[in-house]
Design a protein around this motif. Sequence first.
Motif, PDB file in Angstrom:
ATOM      1  N   THR A  79      48.262  18.741  38.226  1.00  0.00           N
ATOM      2  CA  THR A  79      48.581  19.619  39.354  1.00  0.00           C
ATOM      3  C   THR A  79      47.345  20.355  39.861  1.00  0.00           C
ATOM      4  O   THR A  79      47.400  20.996  40.920  1.00  0.00           O
ATOM      5  N   TYR A  99      45.553   5.878  34.701  1.00  0.00           N
ATOM      6  CA  TYR A  99      45.486   4.846  35.738  1.00  0.00           C
ATOM      7  C   TYR A  99      45.981   3.512  35.184  1.00  0.00           C
ATOM      8  O   TYR A  99      46.716   2.775  35.855  1.00  0.00           O
ATOM      9  N   ARG A 131      49.795   3.747  34.923  1.00  0.00           N
ATOM     10  CA  ARG A 131      50.455   3.701  36.233  1.00  0.00           C
ATOM     11  C   ARG A 131      50.409   2.299  36.811  1.00  0.00           C
ATOM     12  O   ARG A 131      51.386   1.825  37.396  1.00  0.00           O
ATOM     13  N   TRP A 167      56.836   5.871  38.562  1.00  0.00           N
ATOM     14  CA  TRP A 167      55.810   6.693  37.907  1.00  0.00           C
ATOM     15  C   TRP A 167      55.986   8.137  38.360  1.00  0.00           C
ATOM     16  O   TRP A 167      56.046   8.418  39.554  1.00  0.00           O
ATOM     17  N   GLN A 168      56.059   9.066  37.405  1.00  0.00           N
ATOM     18  CA  GLN A 168      56.444  10.442  37.703  1.00  0.00           C
ATOM     19  C   GLN A 168      55.305  11.448  37.595  1.00  0.00           C
ATOM     20  O   GLN A 168      55.563  12.655  37.568  1.00  0.00           O
ATOM     21  N   PRO A 221      52.279  12.402  39.653  1.00  0.00           N
ATOM     22  CA  PRO A 221      51.320  12.415  40.760  1.00  0.00           C
ATOM     23  C   PRO A 221      50.200  13.417  40.496  1.00  0.00           C
ATOM     24  O   PRO A 221      50.349  14.347  39.692  1.00  0.00           O
ATOM     25  N   PRO A 280      45.043  14.726  45.291  1.00  0.00           N
ATOM     26  CA  PRO A 280      43.970  13.814  45.730  1.00  0.00           C
ATOM     27  C   PRO A 280      42.596  14.478  45.669  1.00  0.00           C
ATOM     28  O   PRO A 280      42.472  15.701  45.801  1.00  0.00           O
ATOM     29  N   TYR A 304      42.798   7.109  40.225  1.00  0.00           N
ATOM     30  CA  TYR A 304      44.110   7.699  39.949  1.00  0.00           C
ATOM     31  C   TYR A 304      44.492   8.730  41.008  1.00  0.00           C
ATOM     32  O   TYR A 304      45.618   8.731  41.513  1.00  0.00           O
ATOM     33  N   ARG A 305      43.558   9.601  41.344  1.00  0.00           N
ATOM     34  CA  ARG A 305      43.863  10.665  42.303  1.00  0.00           C
ATOM     35  C   ARG A 305      44.067  10.127  43.717  1.00  0.00           C
ATOM     36  O   ARG A 305      44.888  10.641  44.467  1.00  0.00           O
TER      37      ARG A 305
END
Length: 228
Positions: free
Chosen positions: A68, A109, A112, A122-123, A125, A128, A213-214
């Motif tokens: 987060t 990564y 996912r 996939w939970q 996030p 970015p 990933y981001r």
Amino acid sequence: MVGLSIASGAIAQKQTEADTGTNIPIPRRARLPETPGLSAADRGRIAMAEFARCTVDRQSGRVARLLTLPAEDVNTSALAPMADSECLASGMMRFKPMLLRGALFVELYRRRSEAGIRKVAWQLPAVPFDANTQATTVDGDRNIQMGLLVLAQCVVEHDPVDAKAVVMARTASPAQNAAFAALAPNISQCLPSGQKLTLGKIILEGALGEVLYRGVVPPVRPASQESK
């Protein structure tokens, strides 16, 4: 740069065995590989990857909270609680926070991507990466990390196939080394003219993993005269 240090404990290991009802700890703890012919650097890379895998399994709540945070806010205080001896089979590990950070994003990564292949939702996030975030002159570690991510973003933009191959291949495997070799020209291309930079594979692997990933914040393009 502040380092993190952890040491394994026999008590923690016995407790895990009691919890699982077996002599095989679950999740599997990190340990230095005994494969003949591996360099000390490769042994360390593999151990860090194993430590990250165990950390994602054992500390899913902390990992979720980490995601987060925007990239510039992931610091030592956010990572230090994850340096848990329960993920170390034996001995002691000392490492810079950015190494654990990168290894976590690489592991995430990979998971996912595998979930996508299996068509599983996939939970987790993440915020970015925004390359336009202004660097500070006070926090040197933050500036280094942000600079690495900007470099990794450029590499991913120039060669997404080989960048993904680096992250998806097993750490320190021949397949990953081949992907690093294929990616090398684009790393040089992303450096400012005349600048040389020597990066360890573990650092570059982690930076690529985090950018992949981001994802990235789309660049803001100036409005054209016609749209005004």
